[in-house]
Design a protein around this motif. Structure first.
Motif, PDB file in Angstrom:
ATOM      1  N   ALA A   1      44.295  32.018  29.773  1.00 49.91           N
ATOM      2  CA  ALA A   1      43.316  33.096  29.865  1.00 49.91           C
ATOM      3  C   ALA A   1      41.898  32.631  29.427  1.00 49.91           C
ATOM      4  CB  ALA A   1      44.049  34.270  29.094  1.00 49.91           C
ATOM      5  N   ASP A   2      41.851  32.255  28.083  1.00 50.46           N
ATOM      6  CA  ASP A   2      40.850  31.924  27.698  1.00 50.46           C
ATOM      7  C   ASP A   2      39.742  30.903  28.546  1.00 50.46           C
ATOM      8  OD1 ASP A   2      40.976  33.225  25.503  1.00 50.46           O
ATOM      9  OD2 ASP A   2      41.824  31.345  24.176  1.00 50.46           O
TER      10      ASP A   2
ATOM     11  N   TRP B   1      38.823  38.464  40.603  1.00 44.90           N
ATOM     12  CA  TRP B   1      38.799  38.469  39.048  1.00 44.90           C
ATOM     13  C   TRP B   1      37.244  37.938  38.597  1.00 44.90           C
ATOM     14  CZ3 TRP B   1      43.360  37.298  41.186  1.00 44.90           C
ATOM     15  CH2 TRP B   1      44.523  38.121  41.098  1.00 44.90           C
TER      16      TRP B   1
ATOM     17  N   ALA C   1      38.728  32.971  31.809  1.00 45.66           N
ATOM     18  CA  ALA C   1      37.795  33.794  31.681  1.00 45.66           C
ATOM     19  C   ALA C   1      36.203  33.425  31.802  1.00 45.66           C
ATOM     20  CB  ALA C   1      37.989  34.711  30.446  1.00 45.66           C
TER      21      ALA C   1
ATOM     22  N   SER D   1      36.467  39.985  34.208  1.00 43.97           N
ATOM     23  CA  SER D   1      37.615  39.908  33.381  1.00 43.97           C
ATOM     24  C   SER D   1      37.188  39.144  31.971  1.00 43.97           C
ATOM     25  CB  SER D   1      38.930  39.656  33.741  1.00 43.97           C
ATOM     26  OG  SER D   1      39.356  40.233  35.127  1.00 43.97           O
ATOM     27  N   SER D   2      37.656  39.777  30.862  1.00 44.41           N
ATOM     28  CA  SER D   2      37.613  39.100  29.722  1.00 44.41           C
ATOM     29  C   SER D   2      39.079  38.435  29.555  1.00 44.41           C
ATOM     30  CB  SER D   2      37.502  39.868  28.437  1.00 44.41           C
ATOM     31  OG  SER D   2      38.610  40.964  28.406  1.00 44.41           O
ATOM     32  N   ALA D   3      39.292  37.431  28.379  1.00 48.31           N
ATOM     33  CA  ALA D   3      40.510  36.783  28.432  1.00 48.31           C
ATOM     34  C   ALA D   3      41.683  37.722  28.189  1.00 48.31           C
ATOM     35  CB  ALA D   3      40.468  35.787  27.267  1.00 48.31           C
TER      36      ALA D   3
ATOM     37  N   SER E   1      33.760  33.759  34.743  1.00 46.61           N
ATOM     38  CA  SER E   1      32.654  34.483  34.207  1.00 46.61           C
ATOM     39  C   SER E   1      31.118  33.444  34.684  1.00 46.61           C
ATOM     40  CB  SER E   1      32.234  34.727  32.814  1.00 46.61           C
ATOM     41  OG  SER E   1      31.137  34.878  32.391  1.00 46.61           O
TER      42      SER E   1
ATOM     43  N   GLU F   1      41.792  41.009  29.141  1.00 48.51           N
ATOM     44  CA  GLU F   1      42.193  41.553  30.372  1.00 48.51           C
ATOM     45  C   GLU F   1      43.026  40.634  31.165  1.00 48.51           C
ATOM     46  OE1 GLU F   1      38.443  44.631  31.061  1.00 48.51           O
ATOM     47  OE2 GLU F   1      38.187  42.375  31.494  1.00 48.51           O
ATOM     48  N   LEU F   2      42.689  39.467  31.435  1.00 49.21           N
ATOM     49  CA  LEU F   2      43.570  38.669  32.058  1.00 49.21           C
ATOM     50  C   LEU F   2      44.903  38.491  31.678  1.00 49.21           C
ATOM     51  CD1 LEU F   2      41.264  35.540  32.885  1.00 49.21           C
ATOM     52  CD2 LEU F   2      41.632  37.459  34.380  1.00 49.21           C
TER      53      LEU F   2
END
Length: 219
Positions: free
Chosen positions: A208-209, A66, A212, A70-72, A216, A74-75
């Motif tokens: 998720a936030d 990942w 992500a 992936s954005s939050a 990143s 998407e996760l």
């Protein structure tokens, strides 16, 4: 337990930014459990999710696929990501602090029922799992969850090592129990880390936030 030099506040409850058990564990997500009754939000517990991620070990060794992709959002929609988080052999600790008083039996029955449903769905529910879940439910049976009481779930990094549940409340000695059954321990993790099926959507969103951003920055 652990250093409390820095704290993060959730619903007025301070959570240490780091706790050390076997390893230093970073507070990587927070959230609450709540219910809406007649348009009123009733908040029951505040949650802190601590994971061993020193030098980015969790991302680097277990969430490679990942990285940078992936954005939050998407996760949030990717059950495989949350399963990888549950399966990652890193030390984890969940700290659950009571906001609104409830009976321990209510919490125990909810945990038992949710974990059993997950085990049955995965075809992993047998006599050993039933016996372990009954013991977990019994552990909470006579407890009284007054505000400020703390339930802690500790999952060692070593595969197959026993998990531990503890309960601490003002004026009483801390109570502890071992969870030797790996399937039950994994599904307790999934109860808190399980994406769409988790007990606390706010905690899952926080995970998720945070991931992500970690994924990143490590791309």
């Amino acid at each position: 337990m652990g250093s409390e030099t820095e704290t993060v506040t959730v619903e007025g409850i301070p959570f240490p930014a780091e706790i050390t058990v076997d390893n230093p564990l970073s507070l990587l997500a927070t959230g609450i459990t709540d219910i809406e009754i007649h348009f009123l939000q009733i908040k029951y517990t505040a949650i802190g999710i601590y994971l061993h991620n020193t030098d980015g070990v969790l991302v680097k060794d277990h969430l490679q696929r990942w990285k940078g992709k992936s954005s939050a959002d998407e996760l949030l929609g990717d059950e495989a990501f949350f399963q990888a988080l549950v399966s990652a052999p890193v030390e984890k600790l969940f700290r659950v602090v009571v906001i609104k008083e409830i009976k321990g039996s209510q919490y125990g029955v909810q945990l038992e029922s949710s974990v059993r449903d997950r085990l049955v769905a995965a075809d992993k529910y047998d006599d050993d799992e039933e016996e372990t879940l009954e013991k977990v439910s019994e552990f909470f049976q006579a407890k009284y969850f007054k505000p400020g009481s703390v339930v802690t779930f500790h999952f060692p990094a070593t595969p197959g090592a026993a998990a531990e549940i503890s309960f601490a409340t003002e004026g009483k000695d801390e109570a502890k129990m071992r969870v030797d059954n790996h399937n039950v321990a994994a599904m307790i993790q999934k109860w808190y880390l399980g994406g769409d099926s988790a007990v606390s959507p706010t905690t899952v969103r926080s995970l998720a936030d945070r991931f992500a951003a970690l994924l990143s920055s490590s791309a």
